[in-house]
Design a protein around this motif. Structure first.
Motif, PDB file in Angstrom:
ATOM      1  N   GLY A 152      51.679  12.951  52.102  1.00 35.98           N
ATOM      2  CA  GLY A 152      50.619  12.209  52.779  1.00 35.98           C
ATOM      3  C   GLY A 152      50.472  12.610  54.239  1.00 35.98           C
ATOM      4  O   GLY A 152      49.353  12.695  54.768  1.00 35.98           O
ATOM      5  N   ILE A 153      51.605  12.865  54.912  1.00 38.50           N
ATOM      6  CA  ILE A 153      51.546  13.301  56.315  1.00 38.50           C
ATOM      7  C   ILE A 153      50.862  14.659  56.417  1.00 38.50           C
ATOM      8  O   ILE A 153      50.003  14.875  57.285  1.00 38.50           O
ATOM      9  CB  ILE A 153      52.963  13.360  56.911  1.00 38.50           C
ATOM     10  CG1 ILE A 153      53.602  11.976  56.931  1.00 38.50           C
ATOM     11  CG2 ILE A 153      52.920  13.941  58.326  1.00 38.50           C
ATOM     12  CD1 ILE A 153      55.071  11.985  57.325  1.00 38.50           C
ATOM     13  N   SER A 154      51.232  15.586  55.535  1.00 38.95           N
ATOM     14  CA  SER A 154      50.593  16.906  55.556  1.00 38.95           C
ATOM     15  C   SER A 154      49.105  16.785  55.227  1.00 38.95           C
ATOM     16  O   SER A 154      48.273  17.499  55.794  1.00 38.95           O
ATOM     17  CB  SER A 154      51.280  17.860  54.583  1.00 38.95           C
ATOM     18  OG  SER A 154      51.019  17.519  53.240  1.00 38.95           O
ATOM     19  N   HIS A 155      48.762  15.863  54.322  1.00 42.25           N
ATOM     20  CA  HIS A 155      47.351  15.624  53.975  1.00 42.25           C
ATOM     21  C   HIS A 155      46.568  15.171  55.209  1.00 42.25           C
ATOM     22  O   HIS A 155      45.445  15.635  55.450  1.00 42.25           O
ATOM     23  CB  HIS A 155      47.258  14.567  52.875  1.00 42.25           C
ATOM     24  CG  HIS A 155      45.874  14.044  52.652  1.00 42.25           C
ATOM     25  ND1 HIS A 155      44.954  14.690  51.858  1.00 42.25           N
ATOM     26  CD2 HIS A 155      45.228  12.950  53.143  1.00 42.25           C
ATOM     27  CE1 HIS A 155      43.821  14.009  51.860  1.00 42.25           C
ATOM     28  NE2 HIS A 155      43.963  12.950  52.636  1.00 42.25           N
ATOM     29  N   PHE A 156      47.157  14.264  55.982  1.00 39.19           N
ATOM     30  CA  PHE A 156      46.481  13.745  57.173  1.00 39.19           C
ATOM     31  C   PHE A 156      46.160  14.878  58.143  1.00 39.19           C
ATOM     32  O   PHE A 156      45.059  14.949  58.698  1.00 39.19           O
ATOM     33  CB  PHE A 156      47.365  12.697  57.854  1.00 39.19           C
ATOM     34  CG  PHE A 156      46.833  12.222  59.176  1.00 39.19           C
ATOM     35  CD1 PHE A 156      45.792  11.308  59.232  1.00 39.19           C
ATOM     36  CD2 PHE A 156      47.371  12.697  60.365  1.00 39.19           C
ATOM     37  CE1 PHE A 156      45.282  10.875  60.455  1.00 39.19           C
ATOM     38  CE2 PHE A 156      46.877  12.266  61.590  1.00 39.19           C
ATOM     39  CZ  PHE A 156      45.829  11.354  61.639  1.00 39.19           C
ATOM     40  N   VAL A 157      47.127  15.774  58.347  1.00 39.41           N
ATOM     41  CA  VAL A 157      46.928  16.882  59.282  1.00 39.41           C
ATOM     42  C   VAL A 157      45.874  17.859  58.763  1.00 39.41           C
ATOM     43  O   VAL A 157      44.930  18.230  59.483  1.00 39.41           O
ATOM     44  CB  VAL A 157      48.255  17.626  59.529  1.00 39.41           C
ATOM     45  CG1 VAL A 157      48.022  18.885  60.371  1.00 39.41           C
ATOM     46  CG2 VAL A 157      49.262  16.722  60.215  1.00 39.41           C
ATOM     47  N   SER A 159      43.520  17.495  56.463  1.00 38.38           N
ATOM     48  CA  SER A 159      42.176  16.935  56.282  1.00 38.38           C
ATOM     49  C   SER A 159      41.408  16.855  57.591  1.00 38.38           C
ATOM     50  O   SER A 159      40.171  16.785  57.586  1.00 38.38           O
ATOM     51  CB  SER A 159      42.267  15.545  55.645  1.00 38.38           C
ATOM     52  OG  SER A 159      42.931  14.632  56.498  1.00 38.38           O
ATOM     53  N   ARG A 160      42.091  16.892  58.720  1.00 36.70           N
ATOM     54  CA  ARG A 160      41.424  16.834  60.021  1.00 36.70           C
ATOM     55  C   ARG A 160      40.887  18.189  60.470  1.00 36.70           C
ATOM     56  O   ARG A 160      40.199  18.278  61.495  1.00 36.70           O
ATOM     57  CB  ARG A 160      42.380  16.275  61.076  1.00 36.70           C
ATOM     58  CG  ARG A 160      42.682  14.788  60.876  1.00 36.70           C
ATOM     59  CD  ARG A 160      43.691  14.286  61.899  1.00 36.70           C
ATOM     60  NE  ARG A 160      43.191  14.427  63.260  1.00 36.70           N
ATOM     61  CZ  ARG A 160      42.398  13.553  63.856  1.00 36.70           C
ATOM     62  NH1 ARG A 160      41.980  12.476  63.203  1.00 36.70           N
ATOM     63  NH2 ARG A 160      42.021  13.731  65.108  1.00 36.70           N
ATOM     64  N   GLY A 161      41.203  19.255  59.739  1.00 36.37           N
ATOM     65  CA  GLY A 161      40.635  20.551  60.035  1.00 36.37           C
ATOM     66  C   GLY A 161      41.606  21.494  60.724  1.00 36.37           C
ATOM     67  O   GLY A 161      42.771  21.170  60.960  1.00 36.37           O
ATOM     68  N   VAL A 162      41.106  22.667  61.059  1.00 38.33           N
ATOM     69  CA  VAL A 162      41.954  23.725  61.609  1.00 38.33           C
ATOM     70  C   VAL A 162      42.349  23.441  63.051  1.00 38.33           C
ATOM     71  O   VAL A 162      43.537  23.408  63.394  1.00 38.33           O
ATOM     72  CB  VAL A 162      41.234  25.090  61.520  1.00 38.33           C
ATOM     73  CG1 VAL A 162      42.062  26.184  62.195  1.00 38.33           C
ATOM     74  CG2 VAL A 162      40.972  25.451  60.065  1.00 38.33           C
ATOM     75  N   GLU A 328      47.278  23.975  53.224  1.00 39.59           N
ATOM     76  CA  GLU A 328      46.026  24.573  53.686  1.00 39.59           C
ATOM     77  C   GLU A 328      45.579  25.725  52.800  1.00 39.59           C
ATOM     78  O   GLU A 328      44.373  25.921  52.589  1.00 39.59           O
ATOM     79  CB  GLU A 328      46.181  25.046  55.137  1.00 39.59           C
ATOM     80  CG  GLU A 328      44.958  25.755  55.711  1.00 39.59           C
ATOM     81  CD  GLU A 328      43.702  24.893  55.749  1.00 39.59           C
ATOM     82  OE1 GLU A 328      42.595  25.463  55.859  1.00 39.59           O
ATOM     83  OE2 GLU A 328      43.826  23.640  55.671  1.00 39.59           O
ATOM     84  N   VAL A 329      46.533  26.515  52.271  1.00 41.21           N
ATOM     85  CA  VAL A 329      46.178  27.596  51.346  1.00 41.21           C
ATOM     86  C   VAL A 329      45.354  27.054  50.192  1.00 41.21           C
ATOM     87  O   VAL A 329      44.296  27.609  49.832  1.00 41.21           O
ATOM     88  CB  VAL A 329      47.457  28.281  50.800  1.00 41.21           C
ATOM     89  CG1 VAL A 329      47.103  29.254  49.668  1.00 41.21           C
ATOM     90  CG2 VAL A 329      48.175  29.024  51.907  1.00 41.21           C
ATOM     91  N   CYS A 330      45.808  25.970  49.599  1.00 41.70           N
ATOM     92  CA  CYS A 330      45.140  25.393  48.427  1.00 41.70           C
ATOM     93  C   CYS A 330      43.874  24.635  48.817  1.00 41.70           C
ATOM     94  O   CYS A 330      42.864  24.707  48.122  1.00 41.70           O
ATOM     95  CB  CYS A 330      46.100  24.460  47.688  1.00 41.70           C
ATOM     96  SG  CYS A 330      47.703  25.200  47.316  1.00 41.70           S
ATOM     97  N   LYS A 344      37.921  15.953  50.644  1.00 37.72           N
ATOM     98  CA  LYS A 344      38.044  15.805  49.194  1.00 37.72           C
ATOM     99  C   LYS A 344      38.962  16.878  48.623  1.00 37.72           C
ATOM    100  O   LYS A 344      39.792  16.598  47.739  1.00 37.72           O
ATOM    101  CB  LYS A 344      36.668  15.888  48.532  1.00 37.72           C
ATOM    102  CG  LYS A 344      36.676  15.578  47.043  1.00 37.72           C
ATOM    103  CD  LYS A 344      35.274  15.535  46.477  1.00 37.72           C
ATOM    104  CE  LYS A 344      35.307  15.184  44.988  1.00 37.72           C
ATOM    105  NZ  LYS A 344      33.925  15.118  44.421  1.00 37.72           N
ATOM    106  N   ALA A 345      38.830  18.109  49.116  1.00 40.44           N
ATOM    107  CA  ALA A 345      39.698  19.195  48.652  1.00 40.44           C
ATOM    108  C   ALA A 345      41.153  18.890  48.982  1.00 40.44           C
ATOM    109  O   ALA A 345      42.046  19.083  48.147  1.00 40.44           O
ATOM    110  CB  ALA A 345      39.270  20.512  49.296  1.00 40.44           C
ATOM    111  N   ALA A 346      41.405  18.393  50.197  1.00 36.74           N
ATOM    112  CA  ALA A 346      42.775  18.050  50.592  1.00 36.74           C
ATOM    113  C   ALA A 346      43.325  16.929  49.724  1.00 36.74           C
ATOM    114  O   ALA A 346      44.513  16.929  49.357  1.00 36.74           O
ATOM    115  CB  ALA A 346      42.818  17.649  52.063  1.00 36.74           C
ATOM    116  N   ALA A 347      42.475  15.978  49.373  1.00 34.40           N
ATOM    117  CA  ALA A 347      42.912  14.854  48.535  1.00 34.40           C
ATOM    118  C   ALA A 347      43.330  15.344  47.150  1.00 34.40           C
ATOM    119  O   ALA A 347      44.312  14.853  46.570  1.00 34.40           O
ATOM    120  CB  ALA A 347      41.804  13.816  48.423  1.00 34.40           C
ATOM    121  N   ILE A 348      42.586  16.301  46.607  1.00 36.56           N
ATOM    122  CA  ILE A 348      42.939  16.855  45.286  1.00 36.56           C
ATOM    123  C   ILE A 348      44.285  17.561  45.343  1.00 36.56           C
ATOM    124  O   ILE A 348      45.142  17.384  44.466  1.00 36.56           O
ATOM    125  CB  ILE A 348      41.831  17.813  44.806  1.00 36.56           C
ATOM    126  CG1 ILE A 348      40.552  17.032  44.488  1.00 36.56           C
ATOM    127  CG2 ILE A 348      42.292  18.607  43.574  1.00 36.56           C
ATOM    128  CD1 ILE A 348      39.366  17.913  44.169  1.00 36.56           C
TER     129      ILE A 348
END
Length: 450
Positions: A152-157, A159-162, A328-330, A344-348
Motif C-alpha cells: 500500500g505504501i508503494s502504491h501511494f508513491v 500512484s502520485r506519478g514520476v 512502476e515497471v508494471c 487505476k493501473a497502480a491499483a491493479i
C-alpha cells in the motif's frame, strides 16, 4: 511520447534509479557473499566486476528506455520491430511483477521487526530470537497484514506519478538510508574487537581467491544493480534528452557500491565483536543480527533497542525504494498499453501483487502451497533470481550489442553528438562479448552446473 512524464532534476534521476538498485540484497546478500568469500579480496573483485559487467549492462537498458520513451514492453517492441526480440520487454515486465509479489513478503517482515524492536520481542538469547522468527513467518495472518501495508505504501508513491511521487520519495528516502547506515556503522565500529571486522572487510587475503570467489562476485555485481527486471528501462524512459547516461550510470553504481560497503561496515564489526559468523539469507537479518545487537550492547539495553530499531527502519527504506521501482515497471505497462489512468493501473498492480504475495507468505505455514518440491515463496525466488534475471540480462546484451543499429547506440550515449563517444567501441565490445559470457557463467554457477 511528447507529454510523457520526466524526472525533474539530475539529482532525482540519480537518487531514484540508485534507489531501484539498492535494496535488501545490499544489506544481507553483499555481506553474506563477502563473508563467505574471504572479505576484502571479494570486495576488490566485486568492484572490478561492477565496472566490467554493471556499467555496460546498465547503459544498455538506459539506451533502450531513453530512446523509446515508453514502458519496458513497448520500448523493446519499438526497437525490435516485428522480430522476436520484442518479447524481451514483456519478459522483463513479468519478471518485475513476480519479484514484487514475493519481495513484498520480506519487506513486510521488516515492518514487523520495527515494532518488535521497540518492545521486548527481539530480546533474549539466540534461541528465543530464532523462535520468534519461526513463529512469526508461520503465522497465517500477521505477515499478510504487513505485506499489504507495504504494498500500500508503494502504491501511494507510484500512484502520485514520476516527479511528485517516485522522485520526491527518493529524495527523502535515499539520504535517510545513508544517514541510518552511517549511524549504525559508527556504533558498530566503536564496539570492542570491531577492528577485526574492519580488517576483514578492507585487508585482502588473495590466497582465498578461487573460481567460486570470481563467480560469486560476478553474480553479486549483476543481481545488486536491478538488471534484467525492467526497472532501469522504465526509469530511463523518464530521463530527459540531455541526461548524460554514462555519468548517471557511474554515479548510480557508485552509490550502490558505497551503500553495500557501508552495510559491510555496519555488520562485520558487530559480528566480529561477539565472535559470531555471517549466515546467509533471511537468517542473517532476522535472527543473527538481532542476536548480535543484543550481545554487543548487552550493557546498555536501551541502546540495543535503538540500534535494532534503526536497523529495521533502514531495511524498510531499502526495501521500499526497490519495491517502488518494481511497482512502476508494471504500472507503466498497464497505464500505457491498456490506456488506463495511472491510479487505476497502480491499483491493479497493488491488488494482484498483494494476492500473489499472500499466497507466497502462506506457503511458509501451508505445505500444500508448493510446486516442484518448493514452497511458492522459494519457487518465485529461485525462478526469478536464478533463471529470469540472468536470461533477461543475457538477451538484452545480445539485443543492444548485435541487433540495435550502432547509430542509435551512438546517438543515445553521445546525446546526438553533443558528448564525446570515444568509449563506444569499448562499450560495444563489452556488451557483445564480455557481458553475455559473464552472465552465462553467473547462470551456470547459480544453477550449480559449474
Amino acid at each position: 511520447m511528447d507529454n510523457r512524464a520526466n524526472f525533474g532534476s539530475r539529482l532525482g534521476i540519480v537518487l531514484a534509479t540508485a534507489g531501484s538498485a539498492v535494496g535488501l540484497g545490499n544489506v544481507w546478500r553483499f555481506p553474506t557473499m563477502t563473508g563467505e568469500h574471504g572479505g576484502a579480496a571479494f570486495l576488490l573483485i566485486y568492484i572490478i566486476c561492477v565496472i566490467m559487467l554493471g556499467i555496460p549492462c546498465m547503459l544498455s537498458e538506459f539506451v533502450i528506455g531513453r530512446r523509446a520513451q515508453a514502458n519496458t514492453a513497448r520500448a523493446y517492441s519499438m526497437l525490435a520491430g516485428g522480430t522476436p526480440w520484442r518479447f524481451i520487454g514483456y519478459f522483463g515486465v513479468l519478471t518485475g511483477f513476480l519479484i514484487a509479489s514475493y519481495y513484498s513478503v520480506v519487506s513486510g517482515w521488516c515492518l514487523q521487526y520495527m515494532v518488535a524492536s521497540v518492545g521486548d520481542g527481539l530480546s533474549g538469547d539466540a534461541d528465543s530470537v530464532a523462535q520468534y522468527f519461526d513463529t512469526f513467518v508461520k503465522n497465517p495472518w500477521q505477515p499478510v497484514v504487513w505485506l499489504i501495508v507495504f504494498f500500500g505504501i508503494s502504491h501511494f508513491v507510484v500512484s502520485r506519478g514520476v516527479e511528485k511521487g517516485i522522485e520526491r520519495a527518493s529524495k527523502l528516502m535515499m539520504p535517510l538510508m545513508f544517514l541510518l547506515l552511517v549511524i549504525i556503522a559508527v556504533a558498530a565500529c566503536l564496539l570492542p574487537n570491531a577492528g577485526e571486522g574492519i580488517k576483514f572487510l578492507f585487508s585482502p587475503d588473495f590466497s582465498k581467491v578461487d573460481s567460486g570467489v570470481l563467480l560469486g562476485a560476478l553474480g553479486q555485481a549483476f543481481f545488486s544493480l536491478s538488471l534484467g527486471m525492467g526497472a532501469l528501462v522504465t526509469y530511463a524512459s523518464y530521463f530527459k534528452r540531455d541526461t548524460h547516461l554514462v555519468k548517471s550510470a557511474t554515479q548510480i553504481i557508485g552509490i550502490d557500491t558505497l551503500i553495500a560497503v557501508m552495510a559491510g561496515l555496519m555488520i562485520f564489526p558487530a559480528v566480529f565483536s561477539v565472535g559470531g559468523k555471517v549466515d546467509g539469507g533471511p537468517s542473517l537479518v532476522f535472527i543473527t543480527l538481532p542476536n548480535v545487537f543484543n550481545e554487543a550492547f548487552a550493557g546498555i539495553p536501551l541502546l540495543s533497542h535503538v540500534i535494532s530499531l534503526l536497523f529495521f527502519v533502514l531495511l524498510s527504506v531499502a526495501a521500499l525504494t526497490s519495491l517502488i521501482s518494481l511497482h512502476e515497471v508494471c504500472t507503466a505497462f498497464i497505464h500505457e498499453e491498456f490506456k488506463m489512468s495511472r491510479k487505476k493501473a497502480a491499483a491493479i498492480v497493488t491488488a494482484v501483487g498483494s494476492i500473489l504475495g499472500i499466497f507466497c507468505s502462506l506457503s511458509f505455514c501451508k505445505a500444500e502451497l508448493s510446486l516442484f518440491g518448493r514452497s511458492l515463496f522459494d519457487l518465485f525466488d529461485f525462478t526469478t533470481g536464478q533463471i529470469f534475471l540472468p536470461l533477461g540480462g543475457f538477451l538484452t546484451s545480445l539485443f543492444v550489442g548485435w541487433y540495435v543499429p550502432k547509430h542509435i547506440v551512438r546517438e543515445e550515449l553521445t546525446n546526438n553528438g553533443t558528448l564525446r563517444g570515444r568509449f563506444i567501441g569499448v562499450y560495444l565490445f563489452c556488451v557483445r562479448y564480455i557481458c553475455p559470457v559473464c552472465i552465462l557463467l553467473v547462470f551456470l554457477h547459480e544453477m550449480e552446473i559449474i
